[in-house]
Scaffold this motif. Structure first.
Motif, short mmCIF file in Angstrom:
data_model
loop_
_atom_site.label_atom_id
_atom_site.label_comp_id
_atom_site.label_asym_id
_atom_site.label_seq_id
_atom_site.Cartn_x
_atom_site.Cartn_y
_atom_site.Cartn_z
N PRO A 86 35.25 40.13 -34.40
CA PRO A 86 35.39 39.52 -35.73
C PRO A 86 34.36 38.41 -35.94
O PRO A 86 33.89 37.80 -34.98
CB PRO A 86 36.81 38.96 -35.71
CG PRO A 86 37.14 38.77 -34.26
CD PRO A 86 36.40 39.85 -33.53
N GLY A 87 34.03 38.18 -37.21
CA GLY A 87 33.11 37.10 -37.54
C GLY A 87 33.85 35.78 -37.65
O GLY A 87 34.95 35.62 -37.12
N GLU A 88 33.23 34.82 -38.35
CA GLU A 88 33.82 33.50 -38.53
C GLU A 88 34.05 33.24 -40.01
O GLU A 88 33.29 33.70 -40.86
CB GLU A 88 32.91 32.43 -37.94
CG GLU A 88 32.71 32.56 -36.43
CD GLU A 88 31.76 31.50 -35.88
OE1 GLU A 88 31.19 30.74 -36.70
OE2 GLU A 88 31.59 31.44 -34.66
N GLY A 89 35.08 32.47 -40.31
CA GLY A 89 35.35 32.11 -41.70
C GLY A 89 36.70 32.63 -42.17
O GLY A 89 37.46 33.25 -41.40
N PHE A 90 36.99 32.40 -43.44
CA PHE A 90 38.30 32.72 -43.99
C PHE A 90 38.64 34.21 -43.90
O PHE A 90 39.71 34.59 -43.40
CB PHE A 90 38.37 32.26 -45.45
CG PHE A 90 39.61 32.73 -46.18
CD1 PHE A 90 40.87 32.29 -45.79
CD2 PHE A 90 39.52 33.61 -47.25
CE1 PHE A 90 42.02 32.72 -46.44
CE2 PHE A 90 40.66 34.05 -47.92
CZ PHE A 90 41.91 33.61 -47.51
N LEU A 91 37.73 35.09 -44.36
CA LEU A 91 38.06 36.53 -44.37
C LEU A 91 38.20 37.12 -42.97
O LEU A 91 39.17 37.85 -42.71
CB LEU A 91 37.02 37.31 -45.19
CG LEU A 91 37.17 37.22 -46.71
CD1 LEU A 91 36.11 38.06 -47.40
CD2 LEU A 91 38.56 37.67 -47.16
N PRO A 92 37.27 36.84 -42.05
CA PRO A 92 37.48 37.38 -40.70
C PRO A 92 38.79 36.90 -40.06
O PRO A 92 39.52 37.69 -39.45
CB PRO A 92 36.26 36.87 -39.92
CG PRO A 92 35.20 36.70 -40.96
CD PRO A 92 35.93 36.22 -42.18
N GLU A 93 39.09 35.61 -40.21
CA GLU A 93 40.34 35.09 -39.65
C GLU A 93 41.55 35.74 -40.30
O GLU A 93 42.54 36.06 -39.62
CB GLU A 93 40.39 33.56 -39.83
CG GLU A 93 39.38 32.83 -38.95
CD GLU A 93 39.19 31.37 -39.36
OE1 GLU A 93 39.97 30.89 -40.20
OE2 GLU A 93 38.26 30.72 -38.83
N LEU A 94 41.47 35.95 -41.62
CA LEU A 94 42.56 36.63 -42.33
C LEU A 94 42.74 38.05 -41.79
O LEU A 94 43.87 38.48 -41.52
CB LEU A 94 42.25 36.68 -43.83
CG LEU A 94 43.14 37.60 -44.67
CD1 LEU A 94 44.56 37.06 -44.74
CD2 LEU A 94 42.56 37.77 -46.08
N CYS A 95 41.65 38.80 -41.64
CA CYS A 95 41.74 40.20 -41.20
C CYS A 95 42.33 40.31 -39.80
O CYS A 95 43.13 41.21 -39.52
CB CYS A 95 40.37 40.87 -41.26
SG CYS A 95 39.77 41.17 -42.95
N VAL A 96 41.95 39.39 -38.90
CA VAL A 96 42.50 39.40 -37.55
C VAL A 96 44.01 39.19 -37.59
O VAL A 96 44.79 39.91 -36.94
CB VAL A 96 41.82 38.32 -36.68
CG1 VAL A 96 42.56 38.14 -35.36
CG2 VAL A 96 40.36 38.69 -36.41
N GLU A 97 44.45 38.22 -38.39
CA GLU A 97 45.88 37.93 -38.48
C GLU A 97 46.62 39.07 -39.18
O GLU A 97 47.74 39.44 -38.80
CB GLU A 97 46.08 36.61 -39.24
CG GLU A 97 47.44 36.00 -39.04
CD GLU A 97 47.57 34.62 -39.67
OE1 GLU A 97 48.69 34.08 -39.62
OE2 GLU A 97 46.58 34.11 -40.23
#
Length: 298
Positions: free
Chosen positions: A133-144
């Motif tokens: 995953p990348g960094e930032g709001f969308l990557p963190e959202l997708c992981v969760e």
């Protein structure tokens, strides 16, 4: 898949609505999850944010598909709206996964929406499903978001994540906003136009979801994007070609940032995402190139 009972959360959205219509046309009984009291026998009540699902309504479903969530591009990313995007996806996924896990007879497959935003900014580097995953709001959202499906996976239900790209359709999403601008001759590249946009036609998006539902043995993440991502500059040229309109009005990056706020980073960012696992699974795109995808949408 033989005609069967299939539950769809998010059936009022662009992708969910198209999927529900496609399934119904082939004789499947489509059960729609709704947030209000059910009005017909094919509706099931749920409250994603509260974590409540009328699990009895899912009984007998061969597949459960979750495409629900507040639109990422529907509003500026204020802290309040980002919290709504997150809760609508993460809490809704967890509620459905727990409901699926608790069924006496479990569905064959749980398909959970995700997004190519998982990878964040990739620049000119092409990424497949093996990329972190990348960094930032969308990557963190997708992981969760994907992690919230754990109860279904742990209960032994085949679980698929659809990391969807930019869906080419007149009816909604990014292209729902682009088509009117380009038709009016007001379209142009965004920023410097060198950022990659990974797109997919709505037809292929629905066909890919159904392929993943129907093909036993497929689980985990699948990128739902056309095989050849293009730069925003190339897509702008294709829009001009297909619509027979000039594309003379580039939108400078500072203007996008002032209008869109933090979300501008997603528009100006580069996501060169390729559907390696989808192609390896035997899926064939009907509209692999941008001109075909645009014409299909029109």
């Amino acid at each position: 898949m033989e005609p069967s009972r299939i539950a769809v959360a998010g059936a009022s959205g662009l992708i969910g609505g198209a999927l529900a219509r496609s399934l119904a046309a082939d004789g499947h009984e489509v059960v729609r999850l709704v947030r209000r009291p059910p009005r017909t026998k094919d509706e099931v009540r749920w409250d994603p944010e509260a974590g409540r699902v009328d699990a009895a309504g899912l009984a007998g479903c061969e597949a459960v598909v979750n495409l629900a969530g507040a639109g990422v591009g529907d509003s500026r990313w204020t802290d309040t709206y980002k919290a709504r995007i997150r809760s609508s996806r993460v809490l809704g996924t967890r509620a459905l996964a727990e409901a699926v896990a608790g069924l006496e007879t479990k569905p064959r497959v749980f398909v959970n929406g995700s997004a190519m935003g998982y990878y964040g900014e990739t620049g000119e580097r092409a990424v497949d499903e093996s990329a972190p995953p990348g960094e930032g709001f969308l990557p963190e959202l997708c992981v969760e978001w994907e992690g919230a499906a754990a109860p279904a996976q742990e209960a032994g239900v085949r679980t698929v994540f659809t990391r969807t790209g930019l869906v080419v359709s007149r009816a909604g999403g990014a292209w729902g906003r682009l088509f009117p601008l380009f038709r009016a001759g007001l379209g142009g590249r965004l920023g410097d136009g060198r950022q990659y946009w990974s797109f997919i036609s709505l037809h292929d998006e629905v066909a890919a979801i159904r392929h993943l539902m129907d093909t036993d043995g497929l689980s985990g993440p699948f990128n739902l994007t056309a095989p050849q991502p293009l730069t925003n500059r190339e897509i702008t040229a294709a829009m001009g070609r297909v619509l027979h309109r000039p594309t003379l009005f580039p939108v400078p990056a500072p203007v996008l940032r002032s209008v869109l706020g933090e979300m501008a980073g997603d528009v100006l960012g580069s996501a060169r995402v390729v559907p390696k696992r989808l192609l390896e699974s035997g899926f064939t795109f009907a509209f692999p190139d941008i001109d075909g995808a645009l014409k299909a949408a029109l």
